[in-house]
Scaffold this motif. Structure first.
Motif, PDB file in Angstrom:
ATOM      1  N   MET A 198      19.495  30.193  46.705  1.00  0.00           N
ATOM      2  CA  MET A 198      20.838  30.619  47.120  1.00  0.00           C
ATOM      3  C   MET A 198      21.604  31.152  45.898  1.00  0.00           C
ATOM      4  N   ALA A 199      22.235  32.280  46.079  1.00  0.00           N
ATOM      5  CA  ALA A 199      22.969  32.886  44.960  1.00  0.00           C
ATOM      6  C   ALA A 199      24.170  32.040  44.601  1.00  0.00           C
ATOM      7  N   LYS A 200      24.430  31.967  43.314  1.00  0.00           N
ATOM      8  CA  LYS A 200      25.566  31.182  42.838  1.00  0.00           C
ATOM      9  C   LYS A 200      26.863  31.940  43.076  1.00  0.00           C
ATOM     10  N   THR A 201      27.924  31.194  43.354  1.00  0.00           N
ATOM     11  CA  THR A 201      29.241  31.798  43.517  1.00  0.00           C
ATOM     12  C   THR A 201      29.769  32.240  42.163  1.00  0.00           C
ATOM     13  N   PRO A 202      30.299  33.470  42.033  1.00  0.00           N
ATOM     14  CA  PRO A 202      30.827  33.925  40.747  1.00  0.00           C
ATOM     15  C   PRO A 202      31.906  32.986  40.227  1.00  0.00           C
ATOM     16  N   LYS A 203      31.916  32.773  38.930  1.00  0.00           N
ATOM     17  CA  LYS A 203      32.923  31.920  38.316  1.00  0.00           C
ATOM     18  C   LYS A 203      34.263  32.647  38.265  1.00  0.00           C
ATOM     19  N   ASN A 204      35.327  31.880  37.922  1.00  0.00           N
ATOM     20  CA  ASN A 204      36.670  32.455  37.873  1.00  0.00           C
ATOM     21  C   ASN A 204      36.767  33.618  36.905  1.00  0.00           C
ATOM     22  N   HIS A 205      35.974  33.566  35.804  1.00  0.00           N
ATOM     23  CA  HIS A 205      36.078  34.618  34.799  1.00  0.00           C
ATOM     24  C   HIS A 205      35.080  35.745  35.035  1.00  0.00           C
ATOM     25  N   SER A 206      34.352  35.714  36.149  1.00  0.00           N
ATOM     26  CA  SER A 206      33.383  36.755  36.461  1.00  0.00           C
ATOM     27  C   SER A 206      34.093  38.078  36.734  1.00  0.00           C
ATOM     28  N   PRO A 207      33.650  39.167  36.077  1.00  0.00           N
ATOM     29  CA  PRO A 207      34.262  40.475  36.350  1.00  0.00           C
ATOM     30  C   PRO A 207      34.144  40.863  37.822  1.00  0.00           C
ATOM     31  N   LEU A 208      33.034  40.440  38.463  1.00  0.00           N
ATOM     32  CA  LEU A 208      32.853  40.767  39.878  1.00  0.00           C
ATOM     33  C   LEU A 208      33.985  40.204  40.723  1.00  0.00           C
ATOM     34  N   ARG A 209      34.354  38.951  40.454  1.00  0.00           N
ATOM     35  CA  ARG A 209      35.424  38.323  41.229  1.00  0.00           C
ATOM     36  C   ARG A 209      36.791  38.915  40.869  1.00  0.00           C
ATOM     37  N   ILE A 210      37.023  39.150  39.588  1.00  0.00           N
ATOM     38  CA  ILE A 210      38.349  39.598  39.147  1.00  0.00           C
ATOM     39  C   ILE A 210      38.646  41.037  39.566  1.00  0.00           C
ATOM     40  N   PHE A 211      37.630  41.931  39.461  1.00  0.00           N
ATOM     41  CA  PHE A 211      37.872  43.348  39.717  1.00  0.00           C
ATOM     42  C   PHE A 211      37.460  43.797  41.115  1.00  0.00           C
ATOM     43  N   ALA A 212      36.926  42.880  41.919  1.00  0.00           N
ATOM     44  CA  ALA A 212      36.422  43.271  43.238  1.00  0.00           C
ATOM     45  C   ALA A 212      37.524  43.864  44.114  1.00  0.00           C
ATOM     46  N   PHE A 213      38.677  43.184  44.176  1.00  0.00           N
ATOM     47  CA  PHE A 213      39.746  43.654  45.047  1.00  0.00           C
ATOM     48  C   PHE A 213      40.269  45.015  44.590  1.00  0.00           C
ATOM     49  N   SER A 214      40.379  45.214  43.274  1.00  0.00           N
ATOM     50  CA  SER A 214      40.844  46.501  42.750  1.00  0.00           C
ATOM     51  C   SER A 214      39.888  47.616  43.143  1.00  0.00           C
ATOM     52  N   ALA A 215      38.578  47.340  43.050  1.00  0.00           N
ATOM     53  CA  ALA A 215      37.578  48.348  43.404  1.00  0.00           C
ATOM     54  C   ALA A 215      37.636  48.684  44.890  1.00  0.00           C
ATOM     55  N   ILE A 216      37.738  47.644  45.734  1.00  0.00           N
ATOM     56  CA  ILE A 216      37.800  47.866  47.184  1.00  0.00           C
ATOM     57  C   ILE A 216      39.060  48.654  47.551  1.00  0.00           C
ATOM     58  N   ALA A 217      40.194  48.278  46.951  1.00  0.00           N
ATOM     59  CA  ALA A 217      41.452  48.974  47.226  1.00  0.00           C
ATOM     60  C   ALA A 217      41.379  50.438  46.798  1.00  0.00           C
ATOM     61  N   THR A 218      40.726  50.706  45.666  1.00  0.00           N
ATOM     62  CA  THR A 218      40.594  52.078  45.178  1.00  0.00           C
ATOM     63  C   THR A 218      39.785  52.928  46.145  1.00  0.00           C
ATOM     64  N   VAL A 219      38.633  52.398  46.565  1.00  0.00           N
ATOM     65  CA  VAL A 219      37.774  53.147  47.498  1.00  0.00           C
ATOM     66  C   VAL A 219      38.513  53.394  48.809  1.00  0.00           C
ATOM     67  N   ALA A 220      39.182  52.353  49.336  1.00  0.00           N
ATOM     68  CA  ALA A 220      39.900  52.485  50.606  1.00  0.00           C
ATOM     69  C   ALA A 220      41.014  53.527  50.495  1.00  0.00           C
ATOM     70  N   MET A 221      41.780  53.476  49.390  1.00  0.00           N
ATOM     71  CA  MET A 221      42.872  54.425  49.225  1.00  0.00           C
ATOM     72  C   MET A 221      42.350  55.857  49.123  1.00  0.00           C
ATOM     73  N   LEU A 222      41.309  56.078  48.327  1.00  0.00           N
ATOM     74  CA  LEU A 222      40.781  57.434  48.154  1.00  0.00           C
ATOM     75  C   LEU A 222      40.194  57.987  49.452  1.00  0.00           C
ATOM     76  N   VAL A 223      39.531  57.133  50.213  1.00  0.00           N
ATOM     77  CA  VAL A 223      38.972  57.581  51.499  1.00  0.00           C
ATOM     78  C   VAL A 223      40.091  57.975  52.460  1.00  0.00           C
ATOM     79  N   LEU A 224      41.146  57.145  52.528  1.00  0.00           N
ATOM     80  CA  LEU A 224      42.276  57.449  53.403  1.00  0.00           C
ATOM     81  C   LEU A 224      42.979  58.737  52.985  1.00  0.00           C
ATOM     82  N   VAL A 225      43.146  58.934  51.669  1.00  0.00           N
ATOM     83  CA  VAL A 225      43.775  60.161  51.179  1.00  0.00           C
ATOM     84  C   VAL A 225      42.905  61.371  51.517  1.00  0.00           C
TER      85      VAL A 225
END
Length: 349
Positions: free
Chosen positions: A1-28
């Motif tokens: 089973m894959a481990k849950t990313p830690k609090n300092h993991s870049p995946l966890r910290i930047f995930a929302f920013s990346a998703i928001a960027t893709v969603a905004m650009l697609v909508l535009v």
């Protein structure tokens, strides 16, 4: 089973920013076409790339707060940054400077964007003077701190530190503000001076309240656990201080965005997502201990703040492209990182 990313993991910290960027650009792209897509992407890149100083200064303050308030800064705080500074703030400025109602300004923004941009440009001397004076106080407070024992450009910083006193920062800021306000080239002397005074007083009030509360709730030393960090009213006040600080950094970006496009929807979308990346970067620096690893990074950021303050104060009579300010900031920050690495290598040797 894959481990849950830690609090300092870049995946966890930047995930929302990346998703928001893709969603905004697609909508535009779907709603406004490829040209709008490119403009929005450019605004995101500019806001992110030229806001490293903002992220560093924010990280220095945010590391005092508990994880709860760090998450508040990343969630509730981003709503303030996006809708408050990128949408509501320009509308309020145009209302005040053009003597128009809220509905009239909204109509201008949505249906007559060029006229809206012109109205916002007329408010630029007041906006820039307020933000410039606020940031000038921030930089002076750092360089006049006689308790600071780490010096990057030691020849300048040690001499300047000797001027430290309870009133030295506002007095020096007032003198500099007076020079920029009443220089013959400035066509808006009193607007610049009055807005600058308000910026100085705002910083003094916010910093004074924050300092008073922190004295009752001392900030823990480095290495102290999460339970010892600021919470309650002390954390809330620091959070408000962060929001004002973040707003001051965004003044030039909001005005400068109109040089790229007059479409307020694109500006709000591009700068808003860029602001989200800056906040994610701030949290990343806190959780990775970046400021401890690069000891001169804080200095580079404050030299950038000082330069930005001068640019804002002079914008009433000299226009510098935002790219110049951004590149200057990147130069200071890159140099401070290189100096920090060299210092660490010397210490290790």
């Amino acid at each position: 089973m894959a481990k849950t990313p830690k609090n300092h993991s870049p995946l966890r910290i930047f995930a929302f920013s990346a998703i928001a960027t893709v969603a905004m650009l697609v909508l535009v792209w779907l709603g406004m076409g490829w040209s709008a897509f490119v403009v929005a992407a450019v605004l995101v890149v500019i806001e992110t790339a030229f806001s490293f100083d903002n992220a560093i200064i924010n990280a220095k303050i945010l590391e005092r707060l508990s994880k709860f308030w760090q998450n508040m800064f990343l969630t509730v705080g981003i709503l303030i940054a996006v809708f408050g500074m990128r949408v509501i703030f320009p509308v309020v400025l145009v209302m005040l400077t053009a003597d128009l109602s809220w509905s009239q300004v909204i109509d201008l923004a949505l249906h007559h964007p060029h006229e809206y941009a012109e109205a916002l440009e007329r408010a630029n001397p007041t906006i820039s003077a307020y933000g410039g004076a606020f940031l000038l106080m921030l930089a002076l407070h750092f360089f006049l701190d006689d308790a600071r024992d780490i010096h990057w450009l030691a020849a300048f910083e040690k001499r300047f530190q000797k001027l430290a006193s309870p009133f030295s920062a506002p007095v020096i800021a007032l003198v500099i503000l007076g020079i920029f306000s009443f220089i013959p080239a400035n066509p808006h002397p009193w607007d610049t001076f009055k807005a600058g005074i308000f910026g100085i007083l705002t910083y003094m009030a916010l910093h004074g309240v924050t300092t008073l509360i922190e004295k009752r709730n001392p900030i823990p030393a480095k290495g102290v656990g999460e339970a010892a960090k600021l919470t309650g009213m002390a954390a809330f006040t620091t959070f408000l201080y962060l929001e004002f600080l973040d707003a001051s950094f965004s003044f030039d970006g909001v005005i400068g965005a109109f040089a790229i496009t007059s479409d307020v929807i694109l500006i709000a979308a591009g700068l808003g997502v860029g602001a989200l990346w800056v906040r994610s970067l701030t949290v990343f620096m806190v959780r990775r201990g970046t400021l401890n690893e690069y000891k001169y990074l804080d200095h580079g950021a404050h030299y950038t703040v000082l330069a930005l303050a001068f640019v804002l104060l002079s914008s009433a009579f000299v226009h510098l492209p935002e790219v110049v300010t951004g590149l200057l900031g990147l130069l200071f920050i890159t140099a401070s990182v290189i100096s920090s690495i060299q210092s660490r290598k010397r210490s290790a040797a």
